[in-house]
Design a protein around this motif. Structure first.
Motif, mmCIF file in Angstrom:
data_model
loop_
_atom_site.group_PDB
_atom_site.id
_atom_site.type_symbol
_atom_site.label_atom_id
_atom_site.label_comp_id
_atom_site.label_asym_id
_atom_site.label_seq_id
_atom_site.Cartn_x
_atom_site.Cartn_y
_atom_site.Cartn_z
ATOM 1 N N TYR A 261 14.483 23.899 -28.317
ATOM 2 C CA TYR A 261 13.077 22.925 -27.602
ATOM 3 C C TYR A 261 11.917 23.871 -27.279
ATOM 4 N N ARG A 265 8.209 22.918 -28.392
ATOM 5 C CA ARG A 265 7.156 22.864 -27.448
ATOM 6 C C ARG A 265 5.955 23.892 -27.330
ATOM 7 N N ARG A 268 3.184 22.299 -29.119
ATOM 8 C CA ARG A 268 2.461 21.453 -28.539
ATOM 9 C C ARG A 268 1.306 21.839 -27.725
ATOM 10 N N PHE A 271 0.732 23.453 -23.037
ATOM 11 C CA PHE A 271 2.038 24.447 -22.461
ATOM 12 C C PHE A 271 1.582 25.344 -21.318
ATOM 13 N N SER A 276 6.085 25.094 -17.541
ATOM 14 C CA SER A 276 6.508 23.883 -18.290
ATOM 15 C C SER A 276 7.922 24.319 -18.410
ATOM 16 N N ALA A 280 10.763 21.333 -17.850
ATOM 17 C CA ALA A 280 11.823 20.988 -18.874
ATOM 18 C C ALA A 280 13.273 20.896 -18.305
ATOM 19 N N ILE A 317 10.900 15.488 -27.347
ATOM 20 C CA ILE A 317 10.457 16.466 -28.381
ATOM 21 C C ILE A 317 11.201 16.172 -29.649
#
Length: 336
Positions: A261, A265, A268, A271, A276, A280, A317
């Motif tokens: 993950y 991530r 993207r 962040f 973050s 999550a 995601i």
């Protein structure tokens, strides 16, 4: 005639404090030239070490930040030792700049720094008052100064932490009141060095512009501490610590899934490092709760503390990543 003290404006509780008659402090005993002073035997030094140990335990990585915090603590301990030998000098200027991305631990380090400064007697309370531009800048003429002075009053005796400080400087708007805040801060930072520590925080590139445009401010901030973004391995460690702190655990497959993950991530936008990661994990807990309720059976302790791979892979995601792979492998044919 009473001589005014401090900032020249009312502070909460100032009247009550004035009514209390305190005895004058005893004159400090100056050590002789041949005396020896064990820094580690000082009670304040023990509190500083406890704070530094807590910082190591709380924050993964950030080796350069922790090293700089230790250097500042050492400077202050030596300064106290010099005083005991009668080696008087001006107090160190302790205003600081913390630069780094979101979620890199700047506020946490500010709180620990306040504890160190208090333990060594440089501020009266281990308190951090966090503000942003909206807390300092007024919307009309005559509104900014009272707001700024109120924030300074709340931070008096502790640390004023100004987050996203670069928003105080808006050269494109000649009528912006942020410059008034900077001018007030310049005065207070110089006049109240023994009663207020200001920490400016924000993104590195914007903070560089902020200080370059305000040379008077830059000259009053000798300590610049840079917080680097966490790498993938450090983020996994942070996730493990957060999960453990909340009395959860990843099973083996879940930990591998969370590592995947993070890989996705990090590619993207927006962040925010540890922030973050925390968000999550909160979403993983939501998916775990939904899964457990759907089991329709009695739950064991192990059920309640375990996060599984399904709780991780339910994130959008992974769905978006699968979609991207499909589009690459089987692209949409062009129109005739």
């Amino acid at each position: 005639m009473t001589t005014s003290q401090g900032f020249g404006f009312h502070r909460p509780g100032a009247g009550a404090a004035a009514a209390v008659t305190e005895e004058a402090p005893a004159e400090p005993v100056i050590l002789g030239d041949d005396a020896e002073l064990d820094l580690s035997a000082d009670e304040s030094a023990a509190r500083v070490e406890e704070t530094l140990a807590a910082l190591d335990a709380e924050l993964v990585g950030l080796a350069s930040v922790k090293r700089r915090v230790r250097e500042i603590a050492s400077l202050l301990q030596v300064d106290r030792a010099r005083e005991q030998f009668g080696l008087l000098s001006s107090k160190p200027t302790l205003h600081m700049s913390f630069t780094g991305g979101p979620g890199t631990g700047k506020t946490t380090v500010a709180m620990r720094m306040a504890s160190i400064l208090h333990a060594l007697g440089y501020i009266r309370a281990p308190r951090v008052h966090v503000v942003t531009r909206d807390d300092l800048v007024g919307q009309f003429i005559g509104h900014t100064a009272p707001k700024t002075k109120e924030a300074i009053a709340r931070a008096a005796g502790g640390v004023l932490f100004i987050d996203e400080a670069y928003y105080l400087f808006r050269p494109e708007n000649e009528r912006d009141y942020g410059q008034e805040v900077i001018e007030i801060l310049l005065t207070e930072m110089e006049n109240e060095r023994g009663d207020l520590v200001v920490i400016f925080a924000g993104y590195p590139d914007r903070m560089a512009t902020f200080f370059s445009a305000n040379p008077g401010l830059s000259s009053r901030v000798p300590h610049h501490v840079e917080f680097e973004n966490y790498d993938h391995g450090e983020l996994v460690q942070i996730a493990d610590l957060m999960v453990e702190a909340e009395n959860f655990r990843f099973d083996d497959e879940a930990r591998e899934a969370f590592s995947e993950y993070l890989t996705l991530r990090l590619e993207r936008p927006n962040f925010s490092n540890a922030r973050s990661v925390r968000n999550a994990i909160e979403r993983c807990r939501l998916r775990q709760a939904r899964r457990l309720v759907g089991l329709n059976r009695p739950l064991r302790r192990e059920d309640l503390v375990t996060l599984t791979a399904d709780d991780i892979r339910g994130s959008s995601i992974f769905a978006d990543a699968d979609l991207d792979e499909e589009l690459v492998e089987d692209p949409v044919p062009a129109a005739d």
